[in-house]
Design an enzyme around this catalytic site. Structure first.
Site, PDB file in Angstrom:
ATOM      1  N   GLN A 471     100.773 -40.207 -35.873  1.00 44.41           N
ATOM      2  CA  GLN A 471     100.105 -39.068 -36.517  1.00 44.41           C
ATOM      3  C   GLN A 471      98.974 -39.549 -37.438  1.00 44.41           C
ATOM      4  OE1 GLN A 471     101.122 -36.503 -34.995  1.00 44.41           O
ATOM      5  NE2 GLN A 471     103.068 -37.303 -34.268  1.00 44.41           N
ATOM      6  N   HIS A 472      98.142 -40.433 -36.911  1.00 43.44           N
ATOM      7  CA  HIS A 472      96.980 -40.969 -37.644  1.00 43.44           C
ATOM      8  C   HIS A 472      95.686 -40.706 -36.882  1.00 43.44           C
ATOM      9  CE1 HIS A 472      99.796 -44.245 -39.570  1.00 43.44           C
ATOM     10  NE2 HIS A 472      99.982 -43.041 -40.089  1.00 43.44           N
TER      11      HIS A 472
END
Length: 543
Positions: A471-472
């Protein structure tokens, strides 16, 4: 104040909350902040270990999914993003990292003047209230940075195993060689509460008369008149409104929402907008391109006894831990589950670490249990391999011209041989660490993918079947000067006046570490760019 603003900011997340707070420090600057989600004053958000549940709550997140990923067996990956004040900083894992110094120097080499390491360090320091208290770190900034409490996390055992495996350990991943296993740092305040950008920046600023915050406000498009952004059209409770910006419109929706909003506004690749039936306002082919994300490949080991954090999830102990956190801000639920934070090179010839291990003494899927009623989760160690500098690039596009419909996203993870090579090397390096004492003595067997998975082909099959994300996401409104750049080094959208993008989407490539800290830094620096000023560069950090 409605309709009477200098700046309209779309998105109250990791960047937007910072911008709203910094810009309204000037009492003569009027700001409207629009957030599609609701408030963040919730129990699961404030309690650090509540992250395991918060990011799965539909009312707190954008429930995004990728399109079928062709190089991952056509699987669709879940991409929860924060849809509330504080954005993803209100639901994330709270890990704080600046990123490697070479990451920012590489940005500068790509033509992003003003974004070298020496030029961004002052903004990291300005935002930090670090437990370290040294001259390398900020001591009085709004963002608390604390060290993890490693009780019950088998931290010392993992650090010793790294050292015994002949790999580096460090007291400070941001100083010296910038590699090795270290104690993880967290955005948790001194009272044991999550320090989102809502808590650290926005909430203290919301009493200012020159700041208006509207929640449950879905922005539909940017209004552009004669080549200038003059405001936004947004929707609250089914009512469509227009807010005017005398100076600038700022998009801070993140790497998925910001390019989506640009395209809904007619700003983006002309051919795609024509397919969607959206009138072209400004042809900008790079919008939604260049999507970069840290892939994550799972590796798990079964423990040889009841020795992991699962012990703290027994219902009676968990209830006591919640009470301890609530009353005193301490205990096992007041911190993260991370055992340690190894940042390592899979090849000594590399200039900087290329993998990070997501090391935890428990599966993140673990649940509360109680003898005789609910079965205990398996006692296990996870050591997911994260690629810090992947070659893969994906995209974001529209599914329709309806602002209520989530965008189409494809990450294209592992669409190249280089990323497979790095992942295989990372899996072998993690096995080496966990096969070294004292960790080896705590492990019964490798459970995922299993010790029998040894060949390159077998590892590649495991990667395709199980790889996910951290989730970057970054890069979809990339900063730069080339034909596919979306914003210039002052984060102004190329070819339009009065419009900036300020969030992780402007990063030319993903930094080598967790991205929440760098996103906050981007907003801190951008708030000065907007006001025509900058902090002096730091030539070299003290050792």
């Amino acid at each position: 104040m409605e309709g009477q603003f200098d700046y309209v900011i779309v998105g109250a997340g990791s960047a937007g909350s910072v911008l709203a707070a910094r810009l309204t420090e000037d009492p003569n600057t009027r700001v409207l902040l629009l957030e599609a989600g609701g408030g963040a004053d919730k129990f699961l958000i404030k309690m650090p270990l509540g992250m395991m549940k918060a990011m799965l709550k539909p009312e707190l997140t954008w429930r995004m999914m990728t399109e079928p990923e062709p190089t991952l067996n056509n699987r669709r990956l879940f991409l929860p993003r924060g849809r509330l004040l504080g954005g993803s900083s209100s639901i994330n894992g709270m890990v704080y990292m600046r990123g490697h110094s070479a990451d920012y120097d590489r940005w500068a080499q790509k033509g992003c003047r003003g974004w070298s390491h020496s030029e961004v360090v002052p903004y990291f320091r300005r935002m930090e209230r670090s437990w370290r208290g040294t001259e390398n770190y900020g001591a009085s900034g709004p963002l608390p940075v604390t060290k993890n409490n490693t009780e019950y996390l088998l931290h010392d055992e993992l650090m010793q195993a790294v050292a015994n495996a002949g790999l580096p350990v460090t007291e400070d991943i941001h100083a010296g060689a910038e590699e090795g296993a270290s104690l993880v740092e967290l955005t948790i305040d001194e009272k044991g509460r999550r320090a989102s950008t809502y808590e650290a920046y926005l909430k203290p600023a919301m009493a200012r008369p020159n700041l208006a915050v509207v929640t449950h406000a879905l922005t539909r498009k940017v209004v552009v008149e004669d080549g200038r952004a003059t405001g936004v059209e947004y929707e609250v409770d089914g009512e469509v409104r227009v807010a005017k910006a005398a100076r600038e419109v700022i998009l801070s929706g993140g790497s998925y929402n910001s390019p989506q909003l640009l395209m809904l506004s007619g700003i983006g690749p002309a051919e795609h907008l024509a397919e969607m039936g959206i009138p072209l306002v400004h042809n900008l082919p790079g919008v939604g391109r260049n999507l970069s994300e840290h892939p994550r490949v799972p590796l798990e080991f079964a423990a040889n006894g009841p020795i992991t954090f699962v012990n703290q999830l027994r219902f009676d102990r968990a209830a006591r831990a919640v009470a301890q956190w609530y009353l005193f801000g301490t205990g096992p639920f007041a911190r993260q589950l991370n055992s340690a934070n190894p940042m390592l090179r899979t090849d000594p010839r590399l200039a900087q670490p290329d993998i990070q291990l997501f090391s935890n003494p428990v599966k993140l899927s673990a649940h509360l249990w109680f003898p005789g009623f609910v079965k205990s989760p398996e006692h296990a160690f996870s050591a997911d391999v994260i690629l810090l500098h992947p070659q893969a690039r994906g995209w974001v596009s529209l599914k329709s011209a309806d602002p209520h419909e989530l965008p189409a996203i494809r990450l294209n993870l592992f669409d190249n041989e280089a990323d497979f090579v790095t992942a295989r090397a990372g899996l072998r390096l993690a096995r080496k660490i966990y096969g070294t004492e004292p960790m080896a003595g705590l492990i019964e067997r490798e459970s995922i993918p299993g010790a029998e998975v040894q060949s390159d082909a077998a590892m590649d099959e495991h990667i395709r079947a199980t790889a996910g994300t951290t989730q970057h996401p970054v890069g979809t409104c990339a900063m730069g000067t080339g034909p596919n750049a979306v914003v210039d080094p002052e984060l102004r959208v190329h070819g339009l006046a009065g419009l900036r993008v300020i969030d992780a989407s402007i990063m030319p490539d993903v930094p080598g570490g967790n991205t929440n800290g760098p996103t906050i830094m981007v907003a801190e620096k951008a708030s000065d760019l907007i006001r025509g000023r900058s902090l002096p560069a730091v030539e070299k950090e003290a050792a």
